[in-house]
Design a protein around this motif. Structure first.
Motif, PDB file in Angstrom:
ATOM      1  N   ARG A 131      18.662 -43.631 -10.850  1.00 44.04           N
ATOM      2  CA  ARG A 131      19.506 -42.548 -10.331  1.00 44.04           C
ATOM      3  C   ARG A 131      18.851 -41.189 -10.515  1.00 44.04           C
ATOM      4  O   ARG A 131      19.041 -40.289  -9.684  1.00 44.04           O
ATOM      5  N   VAL A 132      18.081 -41.042 -11.574  1.00 45.26           N
ATOM      6  CA  VAL A 132      17.302 -39.810 -11.738  1.00 45.26           C
ATOM      7  C   VAL A 132      16.232 -39.717 -10.654  1.00 45.26           C
ATOM      8  O   VAL A 132      16.040 -38.659 -10.031  1.00 45.26           O
ATOM      9  N   GLN A 192      16.334 -41.106  -7.744  1.00 48.13           N
ATOM     10  CA  GLN A 192      16.994 -40.909  -6.454  1.00 48.13           C
ATOM     11  C   GLN A 192      17.240 -39.431  -6.179  1.00 48.13           C
ATOM     12  O   GLN A 192      17.178 -38.986  -5.025  1.00 48.13           O
ATOM     13  N   ARG A 193      17.502 -38.657  -7.214  1.00 41.71           N
ATOM     14  CA  ARG A 193      17.811 -37.244  -7.058  1.00 41.71           C
ATOM     15  C   ARG A 193      16.577 -36.341  -7.127  1.00 41.71           C
ATOM     16  O   ARG A 193      16.651 -35.171  -6.756  1.00 41.71           O
ATOM     17  N   THR A 194      15.473 -36.875  -7.602  1.00 42.91           N
ATOM     18  CA  THR A 194      14.289 -36.033  -7.813  1.00 42.91           C
ATOM     19  C   THR A 194      13.070 -36.452  -6.997  1.00 42.91           C
ATOM     20  O   THR A 194      12.104 -35.699  -6.928  1.00 42.91           O
ATOM     21  N   THR A 195      13.074 -37.654  -6.402  1.00 43.19           N
ATOM     22  CA  THR A 195      11.919 -38.134  -5.639  1.00 43.19           C
ATOM     23  C   THR A 195      12.394 -38.790  -4.341  1.00 43.19           C
ATOM     24  O   THR A 195      13.596 -38.886  -4.071  1.00 43.19           O
ATOM     25  N   HIS A 196      11.411 -39.234  -3.551  1.00 45.41           N
ATOM     26  CA  HIS A 196      11.710 -39.971  -2.320  1.00 45.41           C
ATOM     27  C   HIS A 196      11.574 -41.485  -2.505  1.00 45.41           C
ATOM     28  O   HIS A 196      11.665 -42.235  -1.531  1.00 45.41           O
ATOM     29  N   ASP A 240      14.698 -43.417  -1.214  1.00 45.66           N
ATOM     30  CA  ASP A 240      15.293 -43.051   0.068  1.00 45.66           C
ATOM     31  C   ASP A 240      15.839 -44.282   0.790  1.00 45.66           C
ATOM     32  O   ASP A 240      16.780 -44.183   1.582  1.00 45.66           O
ATOM     33  N   LYS A 251      19.670 -45.361   1.022  1.00 41.51           N
ATOM     34  CA  LYS A 251      20.604 -44.826   2.014  1.00 41.51           C
ATOM     35  C   LYS A 251      20.834 -45.813   3.150  1.00 41.51           C
ATOM     36  O   LYS A 251      21.854 -45.732   3.849  1.00 41.51           O
ATOM     37  N   HIS A 292      18.012 -50.504  -8.375  1.00 43.90           N
ATOM     38  CA  HIS A 292      19.056 -49.481  -8.318  1.00 43.90           C
ATOM     39  C   HIS A 292      20.433 -50.122  -8.114  1.00 43.90           C
ATOM     40  O   HIS A 292      21.431 -49.682  -8.712  1.00 43.90           O
TER      41      HIS A 292
END
Length: 374
Positions: free
Chosen positions: A86-87, A89-93, A96, A99, A224
């Motif tokens: 989750r970290v 997901q918010r800081t890297t690609h 992606d 989604k 994830h």
């Protein structure tokens, strides 16, 4: 984790069944945007080192540090992975692709939850086996996984047997049998635990092919999704298997580490004051931790979980780095190096009979992957 241990979600292991033409198209790996690419010569040695390192580190914690709580350790790995993905997901690609995987209530109950249950069973049993069997012998037993996959697909009429596949099954089975015969420190308990882990893992791989076909998931996206589910499942298992003892040991270790740190910073007086603040209960927990696992520390737990998490990141870059044959041979090389390395580290022995049996099993394994399971 062996399971060894979180590499079980990588597309490398899915290669064992993905090429079988009678199976539905599996969940395929999607290339996230802006992902750096590495050559096979770069990423394969990294993956081999991380994969072997996780297994050796887990065994070190269980049998050298005497922290014999595999369910707790696996749960810690999964919790770390759930937070880590989750970290990322918010800081890297790197995530992606998540989604493009809509998780509805129906999908969760029909696909995610059943596969998560099997994944938890596989991780728990395969890690518990290290309490009874050597690392080298466990790696040899894992060669039986393709046979278990074939037997499941044949029993469920997903695929039909052929002469070539029957020959492969015979080669792997006989090789594993000869290997078991040559094992000096054989344990029936450990054998059946590892066999159960192989069964859970093979069933999981088949279900991934049948329930998640058409979805685009790379190993990190899979982690994830499954890590939180498996962590919760394992938390429900711990009270019935290991109880609160591992928590007491870890808490005692944390308190002991804190006391030593305060002593180093403020001197012996500050250390005594800290111990007084902790109280008699803290001292008791520290004493329990020292008695059961005298060397377990937060450092070992953090670095162990981090190593397992890095393995899954490496697996993302491994996908597409080489052909199926290259990845198959890399997997075989990893197994051989791991067997040799574990013997060198812990001073075990692999006899001529075991070497002969494992060679037969590996030949059958390579034939299975090269033939595409047909």
């Amino acid at each position: 984790m062996e399971k060894h241990e979180l590499e079980k979600l990588t597309s490398v292991e899915l290669e064992e069944v993905r090429q079988n033409r009678d199976l539905p198209s599996p969940a395929t790996a999607q290339q996230p945007r802006n992902r750096a690419k590495f050559s096979a010569a770069t990423i394969i040695p990294v993956w081999i080192a991380l994969s072997s390192g996780v297994i050796i580190y887990n065994n070190y914690i269980y049998n050298t540090l005497n922290f014999k709580y595999p369910v707790f350790l696996v749960t810690w790995h999964l919790t770390f992975a759930a937070i880590g993905t989750r970290v990322l997901q918010r800081t890297t690609h790197l995530l992606d692709g998540a989604k493009d995987v809509p998780v509805s209530k129906d999908m969760f109950l029909r696909s995610i939850l059943p596969i998560g249950l099997l994944f938890s069973g596989s991780l728990i049993l395969s890690n518990t086996a290290y309490l009874y069997l050597s690392v080298a012998y466990i790696q040899m037993l894992k060669a039986f996984t393709p046979v278990a996959i074939l037997l499941i697909t044949w029993a469920t009429r997903i695929s039909e047997p052929s002469r070539k596949l029957l020959l492969i099954v015979l080669m792997i089975s006989s090789g594993v049998a000869v290997t078991s015969k040559g094992e000096r420190f054989f344990s029936w308990i450990g054998f059946f635990i590892q066999a159960g882990g192989v069964g859970f893992e093979a069933t999981r791989l088949v279900l991934i092919q049948t329930l998640l076909h058409g979805l685009k998931m790379d190993p990190l996206v899979s982690l994830h999704l499954y890590a939180p589910v498996c962590a919760v499942i394992n938390l429900c298992v711990i009270p019935f298997t290991e109880g609160l003892e591992p928590l007491r040991i870890v808490w005692g270790s944390i308190m002991g580490s804190y006391s030593h740190a305060m002593s180093a910073v403020s001197g012996e007086a500050a250390s005594n004051a800290t111990v007084s603040l902790v109280g008699a209960s803290g001292e008791l927990l520290a004493a329990i931790g020292e008695e059961a696992a005298p060397h377990i520390t937060p450092f070992f737990l953090l670095t162990n979980a981090l190593l397992a998490f890095l393995l899954n990141i490496a697996a993302v870059f491994l996908v597409g780095a080489g052909s199926g044959l290259v990845l198959t041979l890399a997997g075989v090389l990893k197994d051989v190096l791991l067997v040799a390395g574990s013997v060198a580290i812990w001073g075990g022995t692999v006899g001529i009979l075991q070497t002969f049996g494992y060679s037969i099993a590996l030949c059958g394994l390579v034939m299975f992957k090269v033939s595409g399971g047909k």
